[in-house]
Design a protein around this motif. Structure first.
Motif, mmCIF file in Angstrom:
data_model
loop_
_atom_site.group_PDB
_atom_site.id
_atom_site.type_symbol
_atom_site.label_atom_id
_atom_site.label_comp_id
_atom_site.label_asym_id
_atom_site.label_seq_id
_atom_site.Cartn_x
_atom_site.Cartn_y
_atom_site.Cartn_z
ATOM 1 N N LEU A 218 -34.512 -19.665 -10.719
ATOM 2 C CA LEU A 218 -33.936 -19.312 -11.820
ATOM 3 C C LEU A 218 -33.418 -17.599 -11.009
ATOM 4 N N LEU A 219 -34.657 -16.988 -10.807
ATOM 5 C CA LEU A 219 -34.188 -15.872 -10.871
ATOM 6 C C LEU A 219 -33.065 -15.183 -10.084
ATOM 7 N N ASP A 220 -32.868 -16.572 -8.500
ATOM 8 C CA ASP A 220 -31.801 -16.046 -7.595
ATOM 9 C C ASP A 220 -30.607 -15.600 -8.301
ATOM 10 N N TRP A 221 -30.198 -16.760 -9.354
ATOM 11 C CA TRP A 221 -29.133 -16.231 -10.221
ATOM 12 C C TRP A 221 -28.980 -15.740 -11.444
ATOM 13 N N ALA A 222 -30.230 -15.322 -11.761
ATOM 14 C CA ALA A 222 -30.658 -14.025 -12.665
ATOM 15 C C ALA A 222 -30.301 -12.651 -12.191
ATOM 16 N N ILE A 223 -30.835 -12.671 -11.074
ATOM 17 C CA ILE A 223 -30.249 -11.124 -10.344
ATOM 18 C C ILE A 223 -28.887 -10.659 -9.713
ATOM 19 N N PRO A 224 -28.262 -11.316 -9.243
ATOM 20 C CA PRO A 224 -26.917 -11.361 -9.278
ATOM 21 C C PRO A 224 -26.087 -10.917 -10.343
ATOM 22 N N TRP A 225 -26.808 -12.382 -11.568
ATOM 23 C CA TRP A 225 -25.982 -11.725 -12.969
ATOM 24 C C TRP A 225 -25.887 -10.370 -13.775
ATOM 25 N N VAL A 226 -27.279 -10.183 -14.524
ATOM 26 C CA VAL A 226 -27.296 -8.904 -13.908
ATOM 27 C C VAL A 226 -26.426 -7.732 -13.090
ATOM 28 N N MET A 227 -26.841 -8.037 -11.593
ATOM 29 C CA MET A 227 -25.437 -6.937 -10.978
ATOM 30 C C MET A 227 -24.774 -7.338 -11.380
ATOM 31 N N ARG A 228 -23.686 -7.580 -11.736
ATOM 32 C CA ARG A 228 -22.042 -8.227 -12.518
ATOM 33 C C ARG A 228 -22.262 -8.041 -13.354
ATOM 34 N N HIS A 229 -22.882 -7.547 -14.133
ATOM 35 C CA HIS A 229 -22.579 -6.972 -15.540
ATOM 36 C C HIS A 229 -23.271 -5.742 -16.086
ATOM 37 N N SER A 230 -23.494 -5.216 -14.700
ATOM 38 C CA SER A 230 -24.145 -3.677 -15.275
ATOM 39 C C SER A 230 -23.465 -2.779 -16.102
ATOM 40 N N ASP A 231 -21.707 -3.083 -15.898
ATOM 41 C CA ASP A 231 -21.490 -1.839 -16.622
ATOM 42 C C ASP A 231 -21.988 -2.375 -17.795
ATOM 43 N N ASP A 232 -22.042 -3.778 -19.208
ATOM 44 C CA ASP A 232 -22.448 -3.842 -20.474
ATOM 45 C C ASP A 232 -23.553 -4.282 -20.171
ATOM 46 N N LEU A 233 -24.599 -3.540 -19.044
ATOM 47 C CA LEU A 233 -26.033 -3.387 -20.006
ATOM 48 C C LEU A 233 -26.378 -2.107 -20.247
ATOM 49 N N VAL A 234 -27.365 -1.538 -20.549
ATOM 50 C CA VAL A 234 -28.667 -0.513 -21.150
ATOM 51 C C VAL A 234 -29.738 -1.662 -20.549
ATOM 52 N N VAL A 235 -30.502 -0.173 -19.523
ATOM 53 C CA VAL A 235 -31.763 -0.772 -19.152
ATOM 54 C C VAL A 235 -33.312 0.052 -19.395
ATOM 55 N N ALA A 236 -33.740 -0.523 -19.987
ATOM 56 C CA ALA A 236 -35.116 0.390 -20.339
ATOM 57 C C ALA A 236 -36.267 0.866 -19.095
#
Length: 88
Positions: free
Chosen positions: A55-73
């Motif tokens: 599942l992480l193999d799917w999630a990590i690219p998803w986070v990278m793809r949507h980085s402009d729409d995300l904030v990080v803590a």
């Protein structure tokens, strides 16, 4: 090795949630929780390590793809992962 499409009964669009569709506006999520949410699971669902790694193999690219729409803590502790949420 490639497989002919004709070997499958059905082919589905490769659609993914947007951060706004996946997250609650006032919450932050670890990449492990994001991986579960992308599969329609509860963020705290119990998974064996092998499944979680897939599942992480799917999630990590998803986070990278949507980085402009995300904030990080930053992690609160050294043994804790970072958190992601919807950018306001």
């Amino acid at each position: 090795m490639p497989v002919p499409k004709a070997e499958f009964d059905a082919l589905h669009p490769c659609d993914f949630y947007t951060p706004a569709e996946l997250f609650e506006d006032d919450q932050l999520y670890t990449v492990y929780e994001i991986a579960r949410l992308l599969q329609g699971l509860d963020p705290d669902a119990e998974l064996d390590r092998e499944t979680e790694n897939v599942l992480l193999d799917w999630a990590i690219p998803w986070v990278m793809r949507h980085s402009d729409d995300l904030v990080v803590a930053e992690p609160r502790d050294d043994d804790e992962p970072g958190y992601y949420g919807v950018k306001e």
